[in-house]
Design an enzyme around this catalytic site. Structure first.
Site, mmCIF file in Angstrom:
data_model
loop_
_atom_site.group_PDB
_atom_site.id
_atom_site.type_symbol
_atom_site.label_atom_id
_atom_site.label_comp_id
_atom_site.label_asym_id
_atom_site.label_seq_id
_atom_site.Cartn_x
_atom_site.Cartn_y
_atom_site.Cartn_z
ATOM 1 N N TYR A 18 68.423 10.745 37.684
ATOM 2 C CA TYR A 18 67.657 11.876 37.168
ATOM 3 C C TYR A 18 68.526 12.852 36.380
ATOM 4 C CZ TYR A 18 69.664 13.071 41.646
ATOM 5 O OH TYR A 18 70.534 13.215 42.689
ATOM 6 N N HIS B 299 73.307 12.608 45.232
ATOM 7 C CA HIS B 299 73.210 13.494 46.389
ATOM 8 C C HIS B 299 73.974 12.901 47.567
ATOM 9 C CE1 HIS B 299 71.650 15.787 49.675
ATOM 10 N NE2 HIS B 299 71.073 14.726 50.189
ATOM 11 N N ARG C 42 77.573 18.490 40.356
ATOM 12 C CA ARG C 42 77.693 17.418 41.349
ATOM 13 C C ARG C 42 77.794 16.109 40.578
ATOM 14 N NH1 ARG C 42 72.442 16.367 44.063
ATOM 15 N NH2 ARG C 42 72.545 14.562 42.701
#
Ligand SMILES: Cc1ncc(C[n+]2csc(CCOP(=O)(O)OP(=O)(O)O)c2C)c(N)n1
Ligand SMILES: Cc1ncc(C[n+]2csc(CCOP(=O)(O)OP(=O)(O)O)c2C)c(N)n1
Ligand SMILES: [Mg+2]
Ligand SMILES: [Mg+2]
Lengths: 347, 324, 347, 324
Positions: free
Chosen positions: C278, C270, C266
């Site tokens: 992160y 998100h 990804r």
């Protein structure tokens, strides 16, 4: 089709084929050999007695037995150690696990007869008995729902620096429920000191395994969680004990959970009102030859650890204990009606 | 003494309880390194370590069930639902395992499930729900839903110290919109006690969470017309403060029941039944309800605005009551 | 860390290493080669445009992208055939699957801009778009919840004698949810014509895989259901296509479900409000080298199926289509407020 | 024309619908060879084959979700929960997938979830629940709960023909205890319509399912004292027959709300709110509720008797109303 065996019938069985290999079973000590038989007999005797009480109309609701599965229940929980902080989360067929973990038979009858002094005070039924003084946590009906709490208990032990282990059970049916997956995955990620026994007794109520799952062995599901998985003979109490003992040691030493599939047969109906007709008779006949108690008796006789006399004495001792336990339970009071309203919340 | 937001009050309560009691630990998705989707637990991982701030797999049922088991074994877990909408996938654990455990076994289950709920943030049908009513009908649970930073902090501390499963609904619309000064030192808000957030005499509004603020705004507006509306903030939904409701109704004689959750089968029904049985003689007008429209929470702002209670709907209902 | 690529940057890439083996990919025809590139470009371009709209304040709520995962979304759904009654249950990162299954880009923008004429009429948000005229069933937010319905749809096709197949997706995070287990088990027992793609993009929101599961490969979970499982490179559109194509043929011929783990990254947060901090930067750099569009472009250039000119033309075509789609959506009306109350029940 | 039990009426409805419409199929645990835990589908497997009578794995969430997907694809599945208590493990599928599907996507979801619920059979906390209230607060669902063989048959047919997810709660205490003669030929009972099961004028009891019979017994007893109690059977809980309730209250002026589910947060609240808003002027006494005690359903007969509503509690409440 074998009918409910009375205790006298099950007593001794010279000539019963046992096919149990006589070797050094890891973790087992001399005294354990007889104790395992005692516990299995106690279990069967207690369950047969509950059937009697049920037929006499003294037990309301359902009656669920572990006939044919005593070796799994007893052998597994016997691998635990209450003094080491272990905890037991037994299932519907695991009366033997309660006994192996130190529960007294009278508690079982108090529970089935819903007495005020039963662990659930009459509020929950049949085999759903907990004992907070012994770290026995009774199941709720929803199958697999106890897996996450059992994992949580295991993690709590770990957090507190204890070396305790929790053991939980699930059926060949119940292992299709989502909580099986979530719980076991959580346990494996967190290396919880947790042992899960799949009791594969061929049926889930009336449903055969072909309609429950399509994998070869349920123990292969361990691969999905990166943990060890074993498929074992659930009617051989020594094999069950040894496998569980290793799993418990593994968990205790911080290496995480183990999945064990113990294969056996549910020799009676799902509950006592189930006629069990969907099971082909030849299957029951075959499995009757693997009766966990009779083959283990034969093994002990052959090994010379028991003889006809000590066998009879054991049966009498078991019978007496059950008699006393039933008597104690029948003499105990029913709960007062208004206690129904108590205990919803802890103080 | 600085002003503290509603969300900061939650963070503070968690931190103080983690410090106070070594048995308290947190678990949930993304609560560790990330500090939670709303950053409620920002920096907690460094402060308390990965054992007490446990990032979990994406598994609500396991999160709740694990918390339950850990609680039974003597810990005091606080489980986060990333959104309270997701509690439905762990529903059985809540209503059958946690809620019934003490009654049927004697084991105590001192645990909290907390997380953001509520709408008005364009979150759509699955990030805006008010799931509290599902749990208020389930004996064995406690349910709280604060409206202010003070209550948020005090109720969370009370919830963590309670020996029962407590569901703690945070209203995400309030997270950074509501601020107040909080007293120094430890305090709790007792579960089961509501509070009159505004005194009045002409009618009372029974409500909680974000709707408290809407009710207060309406009350202020109407006050300019010489009408004094009382606003009762229940704070606890199970058990709820029956005495406070009845007392307020007996004084004000007109009552509007208000919640953000949808109307039919909503909590206002419970309050209405209480009032219609126990304060019947004091009622000078029918009991009225204002709640969201009976649909899922729609996504588009124009639709969500139509769906939710608002000042107009509340004002209209109060005028109807007053004119009755 | 790579920032959102504008379309011009992503345009052409002489010298980009592709490591795609040039061989006969089963199921793929000459014309498909270019179509796959077109679909991936359309996807990325559409998503980048939504980010723009979001930054302009025209999109409310969350924005979820599949950047870096276009090969998985496009290659998988391209293996389906709407004329054969197939149905698509896409997930959060699968805009490319919508397009590959025949959805028009304007529908995507109508949805993100919550217009009255969007498939959800403004009632559901962002990527949750269904299209009942095309058998595209939009997800609900609860991850893995669409697996059982996708299985049910597949079984319905089977019951009605159709040869259709359903395809559904799940993340490396979402595959820990109970419905993953229940749904896949049900599908395997009933041999449902069903293909499940696990999109393993290394993270679940901020959570790395080490905190999600402990098995080696998620595709190994197929063993738990007795079905085939494959782990593949999710950034190689040809490999994705071929594997899914075989799985679809298998399902179509009645042999049951397949589990495919497509591994990718990804490449963005998100959602667009997530800073993505992160993720260690070196990881993003490595994965950037496997960008599914750029490496496939390089492959097509090398294979001689495209040249600089046709590449530019394609980019222009895509850009134009997106421009038109956005225009159409922006010109479309918002829903009337009172329509919020409509449609809770079907007549 | 023979008398038909409540459970036989359910069996008959299923069989007739399976014959009538090839899209109808059944799925659930042990419903095939075994014919279901309560033998509702006895011999169906032979009659309709394993495709239409689908024995499933032990997976409530999958059962419900699979039914939903099949319904969206044009089938009309009827899913059995072996006990309605187990619906909690598929809760998310019901309230978030099934309930919201049409609203958010336009797909129709013509499916039924049915199974035994209710107590008074010593089933303990997990085989005796009344889960209906969880669903009545969830827009997008329909919920029905018949009290007689006629209603059981007619409502099940209506549910199967409905284009929405319908939850059909069978009361297991009534299964073999209630019989009546049923008319020949096809009939349905429309969802959303209640029925006055006994006319009266002095007070009305609003109830459903097993409690209808208890209310009727009490009404018969009181009739001997010259008091005429009306008994309204809602039959449908969502949507529910507001007109019927209001009409009955307006005529009888005194109202008792009765259900077997626990009191707090129970459905009686919803009805109370309706009445207190829309029939306020007609009330000559407070609205009263009788329901089960707020605990899990206890196992021991003496405890369950204490827990449940019974004739004494209902009679007492009615006397209080009449004497008010
Ligand atoms: C979640 C759930 N669904 C349904 C039931 C009803 N039920 C009780 S026992 C049973 C069969 C269980 O089979 P299995 O797991 O193999 O355990 P066994 O009884 O064979 O030991 C079923 C379906 C249940 N208890 N829980
Ligand atoms: C049941 C459930 N729990 C929590 C969430 C909140 N959530 C949304 S996306 C996400 C991470 C998903 O990760 P993954 O499944 O790997 O999919 P990805 O976003 O990486 O494609 C989480 C936790 C959710 N949507 N559903
Ligand atoms: Mg079994
Ligand atoms: Mg992911």
């Amino acid at each position: 089709m074998p009918k409910s065996k009375s205790n006298s019938q099950a007593k001794s069985n010279p000539g019963f084929k046992h096919d149990i290999v006589d070797r050094k079973y890891e973790g087992i000590k001399e005294k354990d050999y007889l104790q395992l038989l005692y516990l299995m007999k106690l279990t069967r005797s207690a369950e047969n007695r509950v059937v009697k009480l049920y037929r006499q109309g003294k037990v309301v609701g359902g009656v669920y037995l572990g006939t044919g599965m005593e070796a799994t229940a007893v052998g597994s929980a016997y691998a635990l150690d209450r003094k080491k902080d272990d905890a037991l989360f037994p299932l519907i067929r695991d009366l033997g696990a309660h006994f192996a973990f130190g529960q007294h038979p009278k508690v079982y009858f108090l529970q089935y007869l819903n007495r005020a002094n039963s662990p659930t005070k009459g509020k929950d039924g049949n085999i759903h008995l907990s004992d907070s003084s012994k770290n026995i946590i009774g199941m709720i009906s929803h199958l697999s729902a106890m897996i996450p709490p059992a994992v949580g208990w295991a993690l709590a032990l770990k957090m507190r620096g204890s070396k305790g282990v929790t053991m939980n059970y699930i059926g060949n049916g119940g292992s299709q429920v989502g909580d099986f997956h979530e719980g076991l995955n959580f346990a494996s990620v967190r290396k919880a000191p947790f042992v899960l026994i799949i009791e594969n007794n061929q049926y889930a109520y009336s449903t055969p395994n072909t309609l429950q799952y399509a994998c070869e062995k349920l123990s292969d599901r361990a691969i999905a969680y990166g943990i060890p998985g074993y498929q074992i003979d659930g009617t051989n109490v020594l094999e069950v004990f040894e496998t569980c003992w290793r799993a418990v040691q593994r968990a205790r030493s911080g290496e995480g959970p183990t999945l064990i599939e113990a294969v056996s047969m549910r020799m009676r109906g799902h509950s006592e009102h189930d006629d069990h007709k969907y099971v082909p008779p030849h299957l029951l006949e075959e499995w009757a030859k693997k009766d966990p108690i009779r083959r283990y008796e034969a093994f002990l006789l052959e090994k010379g650890l028991m003889d006809e006399k000590s066998m009879t004495e054991l049966d009498q001792r078991v019978e007496k204990e059950i008699d006393d336990a039933v008597q104690f339970a029948e003499d105990s009071p029913l709960p007062e009606p208004q206690t129904a309203a108590e205990g919803v919340y802890a103080d | 003494m600085a002003e503290v937001t509603y969300i900061q009050a939650i963070t503070d309560a968690l931190r103080e309880e983690l410090i106070r009691d070594p048995d308290v630990f947190l678990l949930g998705e993304d609560i560790g390194q990330y500090g939670g989707a709303f950053r409620v637990t920002k920096d907690f991982l460094e402060e308390f370590g990965p054992q007490r701030i446990m990032d979990t797999p994406l598994s609500e049922s396991a999160i709740i069930g694990v918390a339950c088991g850990a609680a039974m074994a003597g810990m005091r877990p606080v489980a986060e639902m990333q959104f309270m909408d997701f509690i439905t996938t762990g529903f059985n654990q809540v209503v059958n395992v946690c809620a019934k455990m003490h009654y049927r076994s004697g084991f105590k289950v001192p645990m909290v499930i907390r997380g953001p709920s509520g709408g008005r943030v364009n979150g759509g049908p699955f990030h805006s729900q008010n799931p509290e009513a599902w749990f208020v009908r389930t004996p064995g649970l406690k349910v709280v839903a604060p409206s202010t930073p003070y209550d948020a902090k005090g109720l969370l501390k009370a919830a963590i110290r309670d020996n029962n499963p407590v569901l703690y609904f945070e209203h995400k619309y309030l997270y950074r919109r509501i601020k107040e000064e909080l007293p120094e030192g430890d305090f709790i808000v007792p579960i089961g006690k509501g509070e009159i957030k505004r005194s009045g005499k002409d009618a009372t509004v029974i409500t909680y969470a974000a709707m408290v603020h809407l009710a207060l705004e309406v009350a202020d507006d109407l006050s300019k017309e010489g009408v004094e509306i009382e606003v009762v903030d229940l704070r606890s939904l199970l058990p709820y403060d029956k005495d406070l409701i009845l007392d307020s109704v007996r004084r004000c004689n007109r009552v509007l029941l208000l919640h953000e959750d949808t109307l039919t089968g909503g909590l206002a029904g419970e309050w209405a039944a209480l009032i219609a049985e126990h304060a019947f003689e004091y009622l000078d007008a029918p009991i009225k309800r204002v709640a969201s429209v009976d649909t899922p929470v729609p996504y588009a702002p124009v639709l969500e605005d139509f769906f939710l209670p608002n000042k107009e709907k509340i004002t209209k209902a109060l005028r109807d009551l007053l004119e009755y």
